[in-house]
Design a protein around this motif. Structure first.
Motif: not given
Length: 144
Positions: A97-103, A117-124, A87-95
């Protein structure tokens, strides 16, 4: 076949040493699941894992699946390790960078973007932490 010194048959019933148990009334004994018979030294070796070690592994390293890997439950231990590390690898490597790019693409134009964008991450993250805590508690109870 076993050495006859480990089998004592009288009146059609076999009695075996601690390492073996009788399967029927004939002169045959089979290995118990938790013992190993060494034919070279003609000794029995206890293959059971130490419960105290399993308990302390579950107490301190349960999220990594250490206790289940120790008792050779590889699937459950591997799943625990994959969830804890994956899960942490998924967040750091995938989510992230996508968040940073979109922001950065929106140039801060949409102030609610970060919150949406942070709401789904916080819930997960909360679900991930609860899952690990429940699995940890279940392991401690199971190995106590």
């Amino acid at each position: 076949s076993l050495p006859t010194k480990y089998i004592n048959c009288s009146s059609q019933k076999c009695v075996c040493s601690d390492c073996f148990y009788a399967t029927n009334s004939y002169k045959s004994c089979t290995y118990q699941r938790c013992w190993e018979y060494d034919k070279t030294t003609q000794t029995c070796n206890d293959l059971r894992k130490d419960q105290r070690t399993a308990f302390f592994l579950s107490l301190f390293l349960s999220p990594l699946g250490a206790a289940n890997l120790y008792i050779e439950q590889v699937v459950i231990g591997g799943l625990q390790l994959a969830i804890f590390v994956g899960f942490p690898i998924l967040v750091l490597c995938i989510w992230l960078p996508i968040f940073t790019f979109c922001f950065l693409c929106y140039n801060y134009a949409d102030e609610d973007l970060a919150e949406r964008m942070l709401w789904p991450l916080n819930v997960s993250c909360v679900v991930w932490i609860l899952l690990i805590m429940m699995w940890w508690a279940a392991d401690i109870v199971a190995f106590a």
